[in-house]
Design an enzyme around this catalytic site. Structure first.
Site, short mmCIF file in Angstrom:
data_model
loop_
_atom_site.label_atom_id
_atom_site.label_comp_id
_atom_site.label_asym_id
_atom_site.label_seq_id
_atom_site.Cartn_x
_atom_site.Cartn_y
_atom_site.Cartn_z
CG ASP A 249 0.33 10.87 5.58
OD1 ASP A 249 -0.15 10.29 4.46
OD2 ASP A 249 1.00 11.69 5.83
NE ARG A 250 3.85 1.67 9.39
CZ ARG A 250 4.72 1.03 8.96
NH1 ARG A 250 5.34 1.03 8.02
NH2 ARG A 250 5.12 0.01 9.90
#
Length: 314
Positions: free
Chosen positions: A142-143
Site C-alpha cells: 500500500d501507498r
C-alpha cells in the site's frame, strides 16, 4: 494512447503473468482504475473470451486491448520527478544486482502512478536506471505502508519470482502498531476477505464468507502505552489483509484512516506518527538466477522509530 484495437500475442517471457499486470505494462500511461474498468466491462479479451484481472496468461494467448484514451502526457523523465525524491529513492535501495532490486519504500510513495498520481516508485526507478529496459514490480504494498519492495529487471526473473509467490515460497513479515492490547490467545488469523470496488476507483475490504482465504500470524513484540507493537507473517497476500485482520480482532492499526478511528489517530500526529503504522520489515525469496536464499530487512523509518520510543513503557 492506443487509438484502435490492439491484438497482442503473449510470448514465453510473459507466460504466467496476470492480465492486469500485462496491461499495466502495455498501457503505462493509463490509470490503474481505467485498466480494471475495461477488464470488468469485458472490453479486454483473451483468446476472444472475457477474462478476469487475475487470469494467468499463457504463451500463445492473444490479448485484445480496446482503444484507450487518457490525457496526453510525456514520458516520465528527470524533470517530472523532484530531484529530492530521486535522491530519496536512490538512497533507499537495499540491494541491487543485474537481475533485481530491493527498495525500502518510504510511506506516502505509491508503487506506481495512475489514478491521479503522476508517478510512483517504479517510475522513479526507471528514471534512475534508464539503461534497464524492463523494470517491473514483483509485488505491491500500500501507498501508506513502508518497507521492502522487490523489483525485477528481466522478464524471466519476474516470471520466476511470480512462480515463487504462487507456490507460497516468499517470506513476508511486517511490523505494525495496533491500538489497544492484542488478544493474548490470538496468533493465527484465518478469515476470508472480500475486496469491493468503490465509486472513486479505490478498494474496501471486508471479512466475508464468500471472500478469498487469508491467513496472517500475529505476535506481540512489545507492549506500548495504549498500543502493542506486533510482528505479522503473511501466509497469503490479500489487499489490506493485515489492516482488516487486525480490525477484526478489535485492534485497528495506528494511523489507519480507512479502517481505524480517525479521531484516535489524530492524537498521535503531534507525536510524529502521521501515517499508517505498518512496515514491511523482512522479505525472503530464492534468487532466480543464483538460486541463493536471500533475506532482506528494511530499517524502520525515523517516524516509526520515534513513536515506538515515545510510547515505550518505563
Amino acid at each position: 494512447m492506443s487509438a484502435k484495437v490492439q491484438l497482442v500475442d503473449v510470448g514465453t517471457e510473459d507466460a504466467g503473468q496476470r492480465l492486469d499486470n500485462f496491461l499495466m505494462r502495455h498501457l503505462r500511461k493509463a490509470p490503474k482504475t481505467l485498466i480494471y474498468r475495461i477488464i470488468r466491462k469485458g472490453e479486454v479479451r483473451v483468446n476472444k473470451g472475457r477474462a478476469k484481472a487475475n487470469t494467468r496468461l499463457e504463451a500463445g494467448d492473444v490479448v485484445r486491448i480496446p482503444p484507450v484514451t487518457v490525457p496526453d502526457k510525456v514520458e516520465i523523465n528527470d524533470s517530472d520527478i523532484p530531484v529530492a525524491q530521486l535522491k530519496r529513492i536512490e538512497e533507499s535501495i537495499l540491494y541491487e544486482d543485474n537481475d533485481l532490486m530491493v527498495v525500502n519504500k518510504p510511506s506516502g510513495v505509491a508503487v506506481h502512478g495512475g489514478g491521479g498520481i503522476q508517478w510512483g516508485l517504479i517510475e522513479v526507478v526507471r528514471v534512475l536506471r534508464p539503461l534497464a529496459k524492463r523494470l517491473e514490480l514483483v509485488h505491491r504494498i500500500d501507498r501508506d505502508t513502508s518497507g521492502c519492495l522487490l523489483i525485477a529487471k528481466k522478464a524471466s526473473v519476474l516470471k520466476h519470482l511470480h512462480a515463487q509467490i504462487r507456490a507460497d515460497q516468499f517470506d513476508k513479515r511486517y511490523l505494525a502498531i495496533v491500538m489497544g492490547q492484542w488478544p493474548k490467545n490470538v496468533q493465527k488469523v484465518d478469515l476470508p476477505l472480500r475486496k469491493d470496488h468503490l465509486p472513486d476507483g479505490g478498494w474496501h475490504v471486508n471479512v466475508a464468507k464468500d471472500g478469498k482465504q487469508a491467513i496472517s500470524y500475529f505476535k506481540v513484540v512489545q507492549h506500548l502505552k495504549g498500543a502493542d507493537l506486533v510482528s505479522v507473517k503473511l501466509k497469503t497476500g490479500r489487499t489490506h489483509q493485515i489492516r482488516v485482520h487486525a480490525l477484526a480482532n478489535g485492534c485497528a492499526l495506528m494511523g489507519d484512516d480507512k479502517y481505524g478511528d480517525r479521531e484516535v489517530n489524530k492524537k498521535y500526529r503531534p507525536l510524529g506518527m502521521k501515517r499508517l503504522a505498518l512496515h514491511a520489515q523482512f522479505l525472503g525469496f530464492t534468487h532466480p538466477v543464483t538460486e541463493e536464499k536471500m533475506l532482506f530487512e528494511a530499517p524502520l523509518w525515523p517516524d516509526f522509530k520515534k513513536i515506538i520510543q515515545t510510547l515505550s513503557l518505563p
